[in-house]
Design a protein around this motif. Sequence first.
Motif: not given
Length: 832
Positions: A743-756
């Motif tokens: 969560l940031h001040e005016r936005e929400v960030e979604v991150c998808v990480s892999d080990e590929g």
Amino acid sequence: MKLPFKSLVLLLLLLGAAFTAGLVAFYSMTRQRLEDEALLRQLLRAKEIAFLLKPGIAYTGLVAESTAAVVAPVRDAAEVERLLQALLTSAPSEAIHGLGVWFEPSAFPGDGPAPAPYAHRVEPGKAAVVVSDAREAQREEPREQRWYQQALKGQGAPVFPEPHQVQDSIYRVHARALTEASGRLVGVIAVDVFIPQIHGLLQQANPPNGEELLYVTTPGGRLFAHAGQEPLLAWVRQQGRPVKSLGELTLADALQYEARQTPGPRHTTDVEVGESGWTVHISSAEASLFASLERFRLAILLLGVAVWAVLLAVPFLVHRTLRVRQLSFALEERRRLHGILVRSEHRLREVLETSLDAVVAVDAQQRISDWNAQAERLFGWTKEEAVGRPAFEVLLGPELQRLLERGGAVTSHQRICTTARRRDGEALPVELSTTVVQCGGLPVRYLFLADITERHRAEEERSRLLAQVQQRGAELQATIDNMVDSVVVSDGVGRITFVNKAGRQFFGEVGSEGVQVTDSDLEQRGVRLGGERVARLEEMPLRRALRGNVVVDADLSFPSPERRRTLHLRANAAPIRDEHGRITGAVSVARDVTEMVELDHLKDEFVRVAAHELKTPVAIMKSYAQLALKSEPTPATYRKMLDAINRGADRIDRIVRELLDVSQLHLGQLKLTEEPLDLRELAEETVANMAAQSTQHRFSVQPGDAVIIRGDRGRLRQVLVVLLDNAMRYSPSGGRVDVRLALHEREVEVCVSDEGIGIPHERQARLFERFYRAHSGTPHDRGGMGVGLYISREIIFHHGGTMRVSSEEGKGSTFCFSVPYSSQREPEPLHS
């Protein structure tokens, strides 16, 4: 020449009188300048105080604006008090003391009195804040007060009423009406400041000797602050007036106090503080204000006395030496004239010998009488050989001889081009000028001849180069006129100076030479920028280039009646600069890309139609396969075939949906359904569905509170599916797949990480392009059309967010997207 002593004395007296008159004039002029300078310094002092006071008054306006914006929609008295306390706490304690809101009875339902909360600091300069009822502090009905009526008449504009005494120290300096968004009156906001701070400011700026007094008055003429507040109040009380505070006194009282307490005349300057109606007064004793003028007057007086003393002493000193000086002057003058004559002859000879022109003197018998060094070098005759010879035999050709024999054919200071002759007989092109000088009663003609051989060669070379430039210009003109692209050139003000043949065909009369295009021309032609909206003149590539920008691949379109179709152009533009770097014009080159644009539209339409046509047979095939699988009994061999058919139908259906999405995005027809949703819950649900399809990978979603946003649930799930599917596809040996929400001040960030396997750095820039596959042609190619990330980025863009990637080859990848975030849930709908 003898000068009588009496005449000398008279002359000195006249000089003294002239000097005295000049000194008096200088004194008068300088006196006025010094007076103006002293008054200017006083005015600047007053403006300096006004400048120091102005930010505080302006700040009260900002506090009032902030209070109006925060309090107007609130109808809970406790909440209003909390907001006032928070606003006052955030304001500087040295500027704002109190902040109050007087609500109209109509603003609050019920029969009780309308609340009037007032927040003020416990002590001056302290941050502690107390909230009390403004009616108790006012102790009278505020609507009957003048400041309240003034604020209502202002209709939301700031007013600066007269000071209102509260607890012997608080003065109201700013009031304004409080209205709702609909314009309905809610009440009045008032901002109070401490007078001690302003009084301290005046005390700091006031000199300790008392020769200068600073004070501030209100719009009504009452004293607001005074540098000598305590002595002034004491003096007024001695006069029998029982005053309690400075606000009871007027400007007339301050002026009367100055006249009684300080001897001598004084000068006062007034400066108004912004639009508040406050006025800063600075009163200075004229003896101190014009001290430099008195010193200057004394210096002028001493200078005049000294000059007269010298003038009266000069005649007695000059009288004895005057005759000797006259005799010495006559002798020295003779010597000087003789030296001038000798030096003049020497200089003339030096000039003739060092002249770049050949100088030849011809006497009345047409014989050479003088011959300089340049003539020796030019014609090959030495001076001894040339002097005494007939001029026509030595250097003059027949043409030049005829000119000289005609007398007036060649006048003085006129230069003509002719031909002379060298010693070896070679013809020499020269430029000739001549003049006649009387010497001993006989005329002597001086000839000045300059070799112009190099000039002839330069003229021939210039003519050759000019012809070459004209040839090249004709070639360039023919090339530009036969270009497929249009070329348009304008001057520094945007007037078109050149258009080639293609440009005239594209733009018609609007693109003619000498025309200055306007916004109405663009609107009339229907010129669009990027195919979306009517272009303005300042957005056109040529205009942007005149501002110093280099424009690359700007898309323009407009209907072409001649071609009966919409013309699409792709234009580049750049400024034209002179040798000093100043922009003197601009050039624009535009290419017709109509066929390419129409072909692109046809491809998109084909993809859309093909996808629609495939949907029906795929759905039928999938339905029959699923129906056959549910029928009993079904042989194992047929079941495997039906499963394969079902999976193939699913794959075709997914490809069809992606093609439809690509077509809708490119045609601008993608529609989103906006609704409140919990993004964390959506991520957990999607991850759970994907985890059920793969047992090799370990999925995790970072735990946390609900994250409420507004968006299209189906499309956001589609983005998450694409990112999770890529993480699984390019992690062949399994591994962790983590989903994080930040969560940031005016936005929400979604991150998808892999080990590929990761993505090479040089291929990351094109990941979000249509039909681009980063691992195409490598052992890691997993198939697909390369549109998943393109569609995902466009979906996030239509949600008002962005998408990015970070990856290191061999260590895995992280894809992130951000969407606008609301910190509060939407209110639940009311049910009847």
